[in-house]
Enzyme design. Sequence first.
Site, PDB file in Angstrom:
ATOM      1  N   PHE A  15      -0.221   2.698  -3.834  1.00 54.50           N
ATOM      2  CA  PHE A  15      -0.013   3.759  -2.843  1.00 54.50           C
ATOM      3  C   PHE A  15       0.979   3.264  -1.802  1.00 54.50           C
ATOM      4  O   PHE A  15       0.783   2.203  -1.214  1.00 54.50           O
ATOM      5  CB  PHE A  15      -1.316   4.169  -2.164  1.00 54.50           C
ATOM      6  CG  PHE A  15      -1.131   5.300  -1.199  1.00 54.50           C
ATOM      7  CD1 PHE A  15      -1.079   6.616  -1.650  1.00 54.50           C
ATOM      8  CD2 PHE A  15      -0.967   5.063   0.159  1.00 54.50           C
ATOM      9  CE1 PHE A  15      -0.870   7.671  -0.763  1.00 54.50           C
ATOM     10  CE2 PHE A  15      -0.756   6.103   1.055  1.00 54.50           C
ATOM     11  CZ  PHE A  15      -0.710   7.407   0.585  1.00 54.50           C
ATOM     12  N   ASP A  70       3.884  -4.601  -0.048  1.00 51.21           N
ATOM     13  CA  ASP A  70       3.402  -3.565   0.864  1.00 51.21           C
ATOM     14  C   ASP A  70       2.054  -4.020   1.406  1.00 51.21           C
ATOM     15  O   ASP A  70       1.036  -3.943   0.714  1.00 51.21           O
ATOM     16  CB  ASP A  70       3.289  -2.226   0.104  1.00 51.21           C
ATOM     17  CG  ASP A  70       2.731  -1.103   0.982  1.00 51.21           C
ATOM     18  OD1 ASP A  70       2.180  -1.388   2.072  1.00 51.21           O
ATOM     19  OD2 ASP A  70       2.822   0.063   0.563  1.00 51.21           O
ATOM     20  N   LYS A 108      -0.374   0.660   9.819  1.00 53.81           N
ATOM     21  CA  LYS A 108      -1.815   0.846  10.059  1.00 53.81           C
ATOM     22  C   LYS A 108      -2.316   0.016  11.244  1.00 53.81           C
ATOM     23  O   LYS A 108      -2.190   0.428  12.369  1.00 53.81           O
ATOM     24  CB  LYS A 108      -2.620   0.557   8.783  1.00 53.81           C
ATOM     25  CG  LYS A 108      -2.405   1.636   7.710  1.00 53.81           C
ATOM     26  CD  LYS A 108      -3.636   1.941   6.883  1.00 53.81           C
ATOM     27  CE  LYS A 108      -3.455   3.249   6.136  1.00 53.81           C
ATOM     28  NZ  LYS A 108      -2.847   3.117   4.821  1.00 53.81           N
TER      29      LYS A 108
HETATM   30  C1  LIG Z   1      -1.651   3.941   4.288  1.00 59.76           C
HETATM   31  C2  LIG Z   1      -0.662   3.232   3.442  1.00 59.76           C
HETATM   32  C3  LIG Z   1       0.704   3.577   3.459  1.00 59.76           C
HETATM   33  C4  LIG Z   1       1.222   4.747   4.266  1.00 59.76           C
HETATM   34  O1  LIG Z   1       1.109   4.512   5.632  1.00 59.76           O
HETATM   35  P1  LIG Z   1       1.357   5.738   6.673  1.00 59.76           P
HETATM   36  O2  LIG Z   1       1.308   5.067   8.009  1.00 59.76           O
HETATM   37  O3  LIG Z   1       0.255   6.721   6.441  1.00 59.76           O
HETATM   38  O4  LIG Z   1       2.680   6.299   6.362  1.00 59.76           O
HETATM   39  C5  LIG Z   1       1.571   2.827   2.704  1.00 59.76           C
HETATM   40  N1  LIG Z   1       1.142   1.789   1.951  1.00 59.76           N
HETATM   41  C6  LIG Z   1      -0.154   1.419   1.915  1.00 59.76           C
HETATM   42  C7  LIG Z   1      -0.554   0.251   1.096  1.00 59.76           C
HETATM   43  C8  LIG Z   1      -1.100   2.135   2.643  1.00 59.76           C
HETATM   44  O5  LIG Z   1      -2.395   1.799   2.585  1.00 59.76           O
END
Ligand SMILES: *Cc1c(COP(=O)(O)O)cnc(C)c1O
Length: 401
Positions: A140, A225, A254
């Site tokens: 994700f 990520d 986050k």
């Molecule tokens: C939540 C998340 C995102 C997206 O972050 P937003 O601040 O909602 O755009 C991207 N990568 C990972 C692994 C996430 O958990």
Amino acid sequence: MTSVNPLPSADTIRLFERYVIPNYVRYPVNLVRGEGSYVWDSEGQRYLDLFPGWGCNLLGHCPAPVVRAVQQQVATLIHVPNTWHIEQQGRWAQMLCERSFDAQAFFCNSGTEANEAAIKLARLHTPPERYKIITFTGGFHGRTLGSTAATAQPKYHEGLGPLMAGFVYVPFGDLDAVRERIDNETAAIMVEPIQGEGGVRIPPDGFLAGLRELADEHDLVLIFDEVQSGCGRTGHWFAYQHFGVEPDVMTLAKSLCGGIAGGAMLARRDIAPSLRPGMHAATFGGNPIAARAGIAALEMIESEHLLDNVARISEVFRQRLETLHSQCELIREVRVLGLMIGIELTVEGAPAVQACMQRHLLINCTQGNVLRLLPAMNLTEQQAEQGCEILSQVLGEMTSS
Ligand SMILES: *Cc1c(COP(=O)(O)O)cnc(C)c1O
């Protein structure tokens, strides 16, 4: 305003029904206040929050050092554009790089923006014919269109096509498949060191090291990520530090600013300048408030020894949940790394989330059947025990019904 005499939940819900686009499924509860691992609704009910802020409130609700830093900053300088230097952004970048790798930082406001920056940087850094980025099933990466295309889950693509070209999806954990899919158009590999939304999936031994080797061999940009796994969540500053592998680029958001919106991309110093002037920007990125909050969050983790607390509390969860696993046939697997906790069930998880909420415990369910906890780093042992106790009651009742 709301804290003095909050609108009843029902009235707030009516406002949403009329005026707010219904793109989220929301619980019928109006939250008004938070402190540490507790939140209160407008009826005065208190909840133990083991999923505070969807992973953003890693230091609990309203952490005092972050609150103080933001209060000071907001009265001094709220925003100036990135055409100027501001000390806070420079110091914040330094602190992040000192805790990770030999990098430079670009700041933005969210996880998906950090990943967009990484995608652009990977394409800019490699020759023009190399544009493909390998990503992984169950991953994700966010909701803007580049990150949506990077996210190898068809349910997030429905109706949005044609998607941005160039993403190549490979099963998470399958090094041979990665090797097979690399060609002379490949620019990068992008991976969550631990998949969060995908169900708290920890990679098989050697997977991240293998990606590092393949990236080196083929001159690819290796992007981690760490939007969900980073900033102390797993008991190290960054999850990759558990695996003895360094990325070329890392994305953060986050929990980066202790609950304030903020994102960052860190890139190795020899790669970073490929994001050259004019090629990328974020108007609010690295603003003084986010920077002060980000610095305060890092300082709080250090001064309160919260990385050590993660290891301690993680062990409490591991032991309690493994005992529960051995007693409860509804649990298929328990996956724990620091305070990323997944409990995979043999049944749908939504009823368990509901039943926990009725007992004033907040948790999450992802992928249909994985209960997910992303507790605060300053959770106490007693709160962890209490959460596990409620969870075991709920699962016990689901087993017998
Ligand atoms: C939540 C998340 C995102 C997206 O972050 P937003 O601040 O909602 O755009 C991207 N990568 C990972 C692994 C996430 O958990």
